[in-house]
Design a protein around this motif. Sequence first.
Motif, PDB file in Angstrom:
ATOM      1  N   LYS A 325       0.823  -1.209   0.000  1.00 58.84           N
ATOM      2  CA  LYS A 325       0.000   0.000   0.000  1.00 58.84           C
ATOM      3  C   LYS A 325       0.861   1.265   0.000  1.00 58.84           C
ATOM      4  CE  LYS A 325      -3.919  -2.316   0.707  1.00 58.84           C
ATOM      5  NZ  LYS A 325      -3.374  -3.678   0.602  1.00 58.84           N
ATOM      6  N   ILE A 326       2.149   1.114   0.137  1.00 63.41           N
ATOM      7  CA  ILE A 326       3.042   2.257   0.245  1.00 63.41           C
ATOM      8  C   ILE A 326       3.151   2.982  -1.097  1.00 63.41           C
ATOM      9  CG2 ILE A 326       5.159   1.025  -0.326  1.00 63.41           C
ATOM     10  CD1 ILE A 326       6.606   2.588   1.828  1.00 63.41           C
ATOM     11  N   ASP A 327       3.419   4.271  -1.054  1.00 61.94           N
ATOM     12  CA  ASP A 327       3.520   5.093  -2.260  1.00 61.94           C
ATOM     13  C   ASP A 327       4.908   4.925  -2.878  1.00 61.94           C
ATOM     14  OD1 ASP A 327       3.130   6.915  -4.266  1.00 61.94           O
ATOM     15  OD2 ASP A 327       3.404   8.682  -2.997  1.00 61.94           O
ATOM     16  N   PHE A 328       5.039   3.880  -3.672  1.00 63.07           N
ATOM     17  CA  PHE A 328       6.313   3.569  -4.330  1.00 63.07           C
ATOM     18  C   PHE A 328       5.973   2.767  -5.572  1.00 63.07           C
ATOM     19  CE2 PHE A 328      10.134   1.033  -5.085  1.00 63.07           C
ATOM     20  CZ  PHE A 328      11.168   1.940  -4.844  1.00 63.07           C
ATOM     21  N   ASP A 329       6.564   3.142  -6.710  1.00 64.38           N
ATOM     22  CA  ASP A 329       6.247   2.462  -7.974  1.00 64.38           C
ATOM     23  C   ASP A 329       7.082   1.185  -8.082  1.00 64.38           C
ATOM     24  OD1 ASP A 329       5.638   1.653 -10.526  1.00 64.38           O
ATOM     25  OD2 ASP A 329       5.783   3.661 -11.399  1.00 64.38           O
ATOM     26  N   TYR A 330       6.598   0.134  -7.446  1.00 64.47           N
ATOM     27  CA  TYR A 330       7.336  -1.124  -7.409  1.00 64.47           C
ATOM     28  C   TYR A 330       7.470  -1.775  -8.778  1.00 64.47           C
ATOM     29  CZ  TYR A 330       7.296  -1.080  -2.329  1.00 64.47           C
ATOM     30  OH  TYR A 330       7.514  -0.747  -1.011  1.00 64.47           O
ATOM     31  N   PHE A 331       6.441  -1.641  -9.607  1.00 67.57           N
ATOM     32  CA  PHE A 331       6.518  -2.284 -10.925  1.00 67.57           C
ATOM     33  C   PHE A 331       7.567  -1.622 -11.812  1.00 67.57           C
ATOM     34  CE2 PHE A 331       2.169  -3.543  -9.653  1.00 67.57           C
ATOM     35  CZ  PHE A 331       2.321  -4.914  -9.759  1.00 67.57           C
ATOM     36  N   GLU A 332       7.680  -0.305 -11.742  1.00 72.52           N
ATOM     37  CA  GLU A 332       8.716   0.377 -12.512  1.00 72.52           C
ATOM     38  C   GLU A 332      10.096   0.025 -11.967  1.00 72.52           C
ATOM     39  OE1 GLU A 332      10.877   2.373 -15.177  1.00 72.52           O
ATOM     40  OE2 GLU A 332       8.750   1.836 -15.300  1.00 72.52           O
ATOM     41  N   TYR A 333      10.198  -0.090 -10.657  1.00 69.29           N
ATOM     42  CA  TYR A 333      11.462  -0.513 -10.053  1.00 69.29           C
ATOM     43  C   TYR A 333      11.836  -1.905 -10.558  1.00 69.29           C
ATOM     44  CZ  TYR A 333      14.868  -1.905  -6.499  1.00 69.29           C
ATOM     45  OH  TYR A 333      16.007  -2.352  -5.868  1.00 69.29           O
ATOM     46  N   ALA A 334      10.871  -2.821 -10.544  1.00 71.08           N
ATOM     47  CA  ALA A 334      11.120  -4.181 -11.026  1.00 71.08           C
ATOM     48  C   ALA A 334      11.536  -4.170 -12.488  1.00 71.08           C
ATOM     49  CB  ALA A 334       9.866  -5.036 -10.842  1.00 71.08           C
ATOM     50  N   ARG A 335      10.858  -3.342 -13.274  1.00 67.68           N
ATOM     51  CA  ARG A 335      11.163  -3.263 -14.707  1.00 67.68           C
ATOM     52  C   ARG A 335      12.616  -2.862 -14.936  1.00 67.68           C
ATOM     53  NH1 ARG A 335       7.187  -0.345 -15.604  1.00 67.68           N
ATOM     54  NH2 ARG A 335       5.727  -2.046 -16.032  1.00 67.68           N
ATOM     55  N   GLN A 336      13.105  -1.910 -14.157  1.00 65.76           N
ATOM     56  CA  GLN A 336      14.493  -1.463 -14.304  1.00 65.76           C
ATOM     57  C   GLN A 336      15.482  -2.557 -13.915  1.00 65.76           C
ATOM     58  OE1 GLN A 336      15.061   2.863 -12.857  1.00 65.76           O
ATOM     59  NE2 GLN A 336      13.127   2.166 -11.961  1.00 65.76           N
ATOM     60  N   ARG A 337      15.163  -3.314 -12.875  1.00 66.38           N
ATOM     61  CA  ARG A 337      16.085  -4.374 -12.464  1.00 66.38           C
ATOM     62  C   ARG A 337      16.133  -5.489 -13.495  1.00 66.38           C
ATOM     63  NH1 ARG A 337      18.332  -3.626  -7.236  1.00 66.38           N
ATOM     64  NH2 ARG A 337      19.794  -5.135  -8.098  1.00 66.38           N
ATOM     65  N   PHE A 338      14.981  -5.859 -14.054  1.00 64.92           N
ATOM     66  CA  PHE A 338      14.973  -6.877 -15.103  1.00 64.92           C
ATOM     67  C   PHE A 338      15.658  -6.369 -16.370  1.00 64.92           C
ATOM     68  CE2 PHE A 338      11.156  -8.758 -12.841  1.00 64.92           C
ATOM     69  CZ  PHE A 338      11.837  -9.883 -12.419  1.00 64.92           C
ATOM     70  N   ASP A 339      15.453  -5.099 -16.701  1.00 66.96           N
ATOM     71  CA  ASP A 339      16.137  -4.518 -17.863  1.00 66.96           C
ATOM     72  C   ASP A 339      17.643  -4.664 -17.723  1.00 66.96           C
ATOM     73  OD1 ASP A 339      13.727  -3.800 -18.940  1.00 66.96           O
ATOM     74  OD2 ASP A 339      13.949  -1.639 -18.616  1.00 66.96           O
ATOM     75  N   GLN A 340      18.148  -4.373 -16.524  1.00 68.21           N
ATOM     76  CA  GLN A 340      19.585  -4.484 -16.306  1.00 68.21           C
ATOM     77  C   GLN A 340      20.057  -5.927 -16.411  1.00 68.21           C
ATOM     78  OE1 GLN A 340      22.235  -2.216 -15.780  1.00 68.21           O
ATOM     79  NE2 GLN A 340      20.649  -0.921 -16.694  1.00 68.21           N
ATOM     80  N   TYR A 341      19.223  -6.857 -15.974  1.00 69.61           N
ATOM     81  CA  TYR A 341      19.605  -8.263 -16.092  1.00 69.61           C
ATOM     82  C   TYR A 341      19.824  -8.649 -17.551  1.00 69.61           C
ATOM     83  CZ  TYR A 341      19.503 -13.313 -16.144  1.00 69.61           C
ATOM     84  OH  TYR A 341      19.839 -14.626 -16.373  1.00 69.61           O
ATOM     85  N   TRP A 342      18.825  -8.365 -18.387  1.00 73.11           N
ATOM     86  CA  TRP A 342      18.937  -8.756 -19.787  1.00 73.11           C
ATOM     87  C   TRP A 342      20.003  -7.952 -20.522  1.00 73.11           C
ATOM     88  CZ3 TRP A 342      16.989 -13.220 -20.490  1.00 73.11           C
ATOM     89  CH2 TRP A 342      15.820 -13.614 -19.826  1.00 73.11           C
ATOM     90  N   LEU A 343      20.222  -6.713 -20.091  1.00 76.07           N
ATOM     91  CA  LEU A 343      21.233  -5.878 -20.727  1.00 76.07           C
ATOM     92  C   LEU A 343      22.642  -6.349 -20.399  1.00 76.07           C
ATOM     93  CD1 LEU A 343      21.635  -3.221 -22.378  1.00 76.07           C
ATOM     94  CD2 LEU A 343      21.774  -2.031 -20.187  1.00 76.07           C
ATOM     95  N   ARG A 344      22.875  -6.753 -19.145  1.00 72.39           N
ATOM     96  CA  ARG A 344      24.216  -7.107 -18.701  1.00 72.39           C
ATOM     97  C   ARG A 344      24.553  -8.588 -18.908  1.00 72.39           C
ATOM     98  NH1 ARG A 344      27.929  -4.337 -18.715  1.00 72.39           N
ATOM     99  NH2 ARG A 344      28.945  -5.230 -16.876  1.00 72.39           N
ATOM    100  N   LYS A 345      23.565  -9.439 -19.050  1.00 74.94           N
ATOM    101  CA  LYS A 345      23.807 -10.872 -19.154  1.00 74.94           C
ATOM    102  C   LYS A 345      24.779 -11.243 -20.284  1.00 74.94           C
ATOM    103  CE  LYS A 345      21.633 -15.302 -20.146  1.00 74.94           C
ATOM    104  NZ  LYS A 345      20.420 -15.989 -20.625  1.00 74.94           N
ATOM    105  N   PRO A 346      24.598 -10.737 -21.516  1.00 78.97           N
ATOM    106  CA  PRO A 346      25.541 -11.147 -22.579  1.00 78.97           C
ATOM    107  C   PRO A 346      26.971 -10.681 -22.343  1.00 78.97           C
ATOM    108  CG  PRO A 346      24.046  -9.429 -23.355  1.00 78.97           C
ATOM    109  CD  PRO A 346      23.535  -9.880 -22.029  1.00 78.97           C
ATOM    110  N   HIS A 347      27.161  -9.654 -21.522  1.00 80.74           N
ATOM    111  CA  HIS A 347      28.515  -9.173 -21.235  1.00 80.74           C
ATOM    112  C   HIS A 347      29.161  -9.958 -20.101  1.00 80.74           C
ATOM    113  CE1 HIS A 347      27.888  -5.661 -23.810  1.00 80.74           C
ATOM    114  NE2 HIS A 347      26.696  -5.546 -23.258  1.00 80.74           N
ATOM    115  N   LEU A 348      28.362 -10.373 -19.146  1.00 82.14           N
ATOM    116  CA  LEU A 348      28.906 -11.057 -17.982  1.00 82.14           C
ATOM    117  C   LEU A 348      28.906 -12.571 -18.118  1.00 82.14           C
ATOM    118  CD1 LEU A 348      27.255  -8.851 -15.196  1.00 82.14           C
ATOM    119  CD2 LEU A 348      29.601  -8.751 -16.050  1.00 82.14           C
ATOM    120  N   LEU A 349      27.977 -13.091 -18.916  1.00 83.49           N
ATOM    121  CA  LEU A 349      27.928 -14.528 -19.187  1.00 83.49           C
ATOM    122  C   LEU A 349      27.843 -14.742 -20.695  1.00 83.49           C
ATOM    123  CD1 LEU A 349      25.492 -16.007 -16.490  1.00 83.49           C
ATOM    124  CD2 LEU A 349      27.981 -16.206 -16.564  1.00 83.49           C
TER     125      LEU A 349
END
Length: 368
Positions: A325-349
């Motif tokens: 119920k807290i005023d925080f955009d959790y879905f946008e936060y999640a979207r950014q973390r997943f974006d970084q995963y897919w962006l960095r994966k080919p460089h790190l693995l």
Amino acid sequence: MAIKSNGFTKGHLPEELKKLLRSVASDWGDKIEDMEEALQVSRLTGAMTNEVYEIKWSSKGGAQARKVLVRMYGEGVEVFFNREDEIRTFECLSKHGHGPRLLGQFSDGRVEEFIHARTLSATDLRDPKTSALIASTLREFHNLDMPGPKTIVLWDRLRNWVSEAKRLCSASEVEEFWLDTLEEEIKLLQRELSKHSQLIGFCHNDLQYGNIMMDEHTSSITLIILFLFVQDYEYASYNPIAYDIANHFCEMTADYHSETPHILDYTSYPDLEERSNFVRAYLSSAGGNPSEEEVEQLVEEAEIYTLPNHLFWGLWGIISGHINKIDFDYFEYARQRFDQYWLRKPHLLPSPIVDPIVDHFCLMMNGS
């Protein structure tokens, strides 16, 4: 994380809490006759899991002010961790001298010793001296001998959270966040990262600036203890130490007290020199003299562990978005973390096999 909006003031304290406060005051030789008049209640900001309050009253004779911290538990947190386990961890850390004393519990929360220290800010993490203190304190924390099995928790926790996220999400959300692919991603990460020799320690797993406090009189740092300490142990468990360091580096992109606390600035991710300095301070903290090869190895391991860390907090964001119920955009936060995963994966693995999801993601990023 979901929190219960009690919003209580001194005139509206739960009866169970009043009884506990009277008991604590009595143990200190005080007597609270009138809760309405005697107590001063202040809400503390910055907590994302619980509501936290400072409650104070005058000691017997009025010579000094007594202070305690009251932590009201969040609703829905059992999705992420077991509260009984967290209390046991809290008590054990306190006995080790790594945290405030537990003064008592009631059904909706607990009363803790009030630590007189300053919570760090986002900019504090970039100060070289403060960063070195955090690094040495983190190593001390990792070396704690805690009860229970000393096995890695990360992978099972990720799998459990994938299942919970899929249960909560609509079909369109499952598709948007590629949730059906994550079990295979976790399997891949566990297989690849387990190829390396891993140092396992008792990890905080949420080492962001809001969970670190410093006693400015001594400039000392300790993980949730007297001087500079880490607080909020809900996620603490045994894990690879490189994962805990990776989490701390990722948290340097956040400013949870800005006008857009959910937005992460990956241009502020620590560069190689800053990461190396942190790791060098970490390895040197026990009086050692690490070689450059040892520093480079741990820096590299931590960088790869940013991948499961992105999945961890991405899943946390999705689940929190459904139960919070807290005023925080959790879905946008999640979207950014997943974006970084897919962006960095080919460089790190890097892999000779074409990953259609990575390709699709890269096309989306290039087209945006």
